[in-house]
Design an enzyme around this catalytic site. Sequence first.
Site, PDB file in Angstrom:
ATOM      1  N   CYS A  34       0.814  -1.224   0.000  1.00  0.00           N
ATOM      2  CA  CYS A  34       0.000   0.000   0.000  1.00  0.00           C
ATOM      3  C   CYS A  34       0.843   1.267   0.000  1.00  0.00           C
ATOM      4  CB  CYS A  34      -0.927   0.015   1.211  1.00  0.00           C
ATOM      5  SG  CYS A  34      -0.065   0.108   2.779  1.00  0.00           S
ATOM      6  N   CYS A  69      -2.210  -1.866   8.744  1.00  0.00           N
ATOM      7  CA  CYS A  69      -1.757  -0.617   9.382  1.00  0.00           C
ATOM      8  C   CYS A  69      -1.392  -0.858  10.837  1.00  0.00           C
ATOM      9  CB  CYS A  69      -2.841   0.450   9.289  1.00  0.00           C
ATOM     10  SG  CYS A  69      -3.271   0.897   7.592  1.00  0.00           S
TER      11      CYS A  69
END
Length: 174
Positions: free
Chosen positions: A63, A133
């Site tokens: 990402c 994340c």
Amino acid sequence: MLRVGGKRLMGLGFGRQVTAFPFIEARGYHERVVDHYNNPRNVGSFDKNDPTVGTGLVGAPACGDVMKLQIKVDDNTGKIVDACFKTFGCGSAIASSSVATEWLKGKQMEEVLVIKNTEIAKHLSLPPVKLHCSMLAEDAIKAAVKDYEVKRDMLGFKKSISTGENAEKDAVDA
């Protein structure tokens, strides 16, 4: 006709409200994510050459998120006295970094190593697609602790995370 089409394109037509962060509203992020994204805690950096500072730099190639998390440790007590971060990434990555630094402050080194990404994800109510994340935050914590330990070893002290005791390093262990 052109005016109406332009308003529709910009989302102004038919009485629709435009928010400052429409992507947050559309995807339904939890209020904690929005809070830590809008008001991140502990943004900044320490001198990486300071022997009391550990730096963890991690990234997710999938990402493009990059997270630098730093801890400042009191050598006498082994407690983390301060923590900061700089993150280039999405709102969930920034929020995960912010939460992690809040949780690190005032804890012993061995305590922070048990912080898991699942705890951060649960606290922020991250959707499954954003779990990476919180994994970055966990990896950054571990990398910062390891960096601190390497610095201590290079300076001639061995910091045992399991016992919390400082011992002088043998000069003959080469």
